[in-house]
Enzyme design. Structure first.
Site, PDB file in Angstrom:
ATOM      1  N   PRO A   9       0.787  -1.221   0.000  1.00  0.00           N
ATOM      2  CA  PRO A   9       0.000   0.000   0.000  1.00  0.00           C
ATOM      3  C   PRO A   9       0.826   1.282   0.000  1.00  0.00           C
ATOM      4  O   PRO A   9       1.848   1.370   0.671  1.00  0.00           O
ATOM      5  CB  PRO A   9      -0.824  -0.101   1.293  1.00  0.00           C
ATOM      6  N   ASN A  10       0.352   2.210  -0.775  1.00  0.00           N
ATOM      7  CA  ASN A  10       0.890   3.578  -0.870  1.00  0.00           C
ATOM      8  C   ASN A  10       2.216   3.681  -1.621  1.00  0.00           C
ATOM      9  O   ASN A  10       2.702   4.782  -1.840  1.00  0.00           O
ATOM     10  CB  ASN A  10       1.015   4.228   0.522  1.00  0.00           C
ATOM     11  N   ARG A  17       4.135  11.128  -2.083  1.00  0.00           N
ATOM     12  CA  ARG A  17       4.026  10.932  -0.636  1.00  0.00           C
ATOM     13  C   ARG A  17       5.358  11.262   0.046  1.00  0.00           C
ATOM     14  O   ARG A  17       6.413  10.761  -0.346  1.00  0.00           O
ATOM     15  CB  ARG A  17       3.571   9.496  -0.321  1.00  0.00           C
ATOM     16  N   TYR A  22      10.645   9.314   1.289  1.00  0.00           N
ATOM     17  CA  TYR A  22      10.666   8.276   0.254  1.00  0.00           C
ATOM     18  C   TYR A  22      11.298   8.725  -1.068  1.00  0.00           C
ATOM     19  O   TYR A  22      11.393   7.929  -1.995  1.00  0.00           O
ATOM     20  CB  TYR A  22       9.227   7.782  -0.004  1.00  0.00           C
ATOM     21  N   ASN A  73       8.078  -5.470  -0.560  1.00  0.00           N
ATOM     22  CA  ASN A  73       7.969  -4.318   0.326  1.00  0.00           C
ATOM     23  C   ASN A  73       6.491  -4.226   0.687  1.00  0.00           C
ATOM     24  O   ASN A  73       5.691  -3.680  -0.082  1.00  0.00           O
ATOM     25  CB  ASN A  73       8.439  -3.040  -0.374  1.00  0.00           C
ATOM     26  N   ALA A  76       2.974  -0.548   4.961  1.00  0.00           N
ATOM     27  CA  ALA A  76       2.530  -0.565   6.359  1.00  0.00           C
ATOM     28  C   ALA A  76       2.086  -1.951   6.824  1.00  0.00           C
ATOM     29  O   ALA A  76       2.074  -2.232   8.028  1.00  0.00           O
ATOM     30  CB  ALA A  76       1.394   0.431   6.549  1.00  0.00           C
ATOM     31  N   HIS A  79       4.060  -4.101   9.355  1.00  0.00           N
ATOM     32  CA  HIS A  79       3.967  -3.944  10.805  1.00  0.00           C
ATOM     33  C   HIS A  79       2.679  -4.509  11.398  1.00  0.00           C
ATOM     34  O   HIS A  79       2.466  -4.409  12.605  1.00  0.00           O
ATOM     35  CB  HIS A  79       4.092  -2.453  11.157  1.00  0.00           C
ATOM     36  N   GLU A  97      12.927  -8.978   2.166  1.00  0.00           N
ATOM     37  CA  GLU A  97      12.114  -7.824   2.575  1.00  0.00           C
ATOM     38  C   GLU A  97      12.893  -6.542   2.265  1.00  0.00           C
ATOM     39  O   GLU A  97      14.060  -6.448   2.623  1.00  0.00           O
ATOM     40  CB  GLU A  97      11.876  -7.947   4.094  1.00  0.00           C
ATOM     41  N   HIS A  99      12.718  -2.160   2.331  1.00  0.00           N
ATOM     42  CA  HIS A  99      12.067  -0.889   2.664  1.00  0.00           C
ATOM     43  C   HIS A  99      12.908   0.245   2.118  1.00  0.00           C
ATOM     44  O   HIS A  99      14.142   0.238   2.270  1.00  0.00           O
ATOM     45  CB  HIS A  99      11.904  -0.737   4.181  1.00  0.00           C
ATOM     46  N   ARG A 106      12.949   5.133  12.470  1.00  0.00           N
ATOM     47  CA  ARG A 106      11.639   5.800  12.476  1.00  0.00           C
ATOM     48  C   ARG A 106      10.819   5.451  13.718  1.00  0.00           C
ATOM     49  O   ARG A 106      11.359   5.010  14.710  1.00  0.00           O
ATOM     50  CB  ARG A 106      10.912   5.475  11.160  1.00  0.00           C
TER      51      ARG A 106
END
Ligand code: DQA
Length: 155
Positions: A9-10, A17, A22, A73, A76, A79, A97, A99, A106
């Protein structure tokens, strides 16, 4: 060698964003970068992006028998999603994985990764380069495995 590259997502909002986190490059720029990286490495990469948890589960399940490994990736869902972890454990494909941002630096709520325990490696904070590193890592792992199989004594 065929690798599935999944973005959650996103990630379709890259460039719009939070560019300070990013970066300023778009999702289509990421796709071009991944495509060029795969070509350089001499492997095939198929890319998918979805904002939906269940679709990520479907894509992981459907990768079985079609792909040799997965770069993911989960955004969200990293998590929060036990369903994505369970799908990864079900198919048992080599997975990395990735990111884009430096997640360990963060917020506290980002410090849990459910998917991590199903992955051979986690790459964070390297921007788009993290995807290339993940593809190169999977290529090396899969090549080693194929060589081991060739060298194994035949019954
Ligand atoms: C992200 C980090 C996640 O915490 C966040 O929710 C994202 C993107 C990254 O690529 O840095 O959507 O996975």
């Amino acid at each position: 060698m065929k690798i599935l590259v999944l973005n959650g997502p996103n990630l379709n909002m890259l460039g719009i964003r939070e560019p300070e986190i990013y970066g300023e490059h778009s999702y289509s720029a990421l796709c071009e970068f991944v495509e060029a990286s795969a070509r350089e490495l001499g492997i095939e990469a198929e890319q998918r992006q979805t904002n939906h948890e269940g679709v990520l589960v479907d894509l992981i399940q459907q990768a079985l028998g079609r792909f040799d490994g997965i770069v993911i990736n989960p955004g969200a869902y990293t998590h929060t999603s036990i369903a994505i972890l369970d799908a990864a454990k079900a198919v048992q494909l080599p997975m990395v994985e990735v990111h884009i941002s430096d997640v360990p630096a963060r917020e506290a709520f980002r410090q849990v990764s459910y998917i991590r325990s199903a992955c051979l490696k986690t790459i964070t904070g390297k921007g788009f380069d993290g995807y290339r590193e993940a593809l190169a890592f999977l290529k090396d792992r899969l090549t080693e495995k194929a060589q081991d199989r060739e060298q194994a004594p035949r019954p």
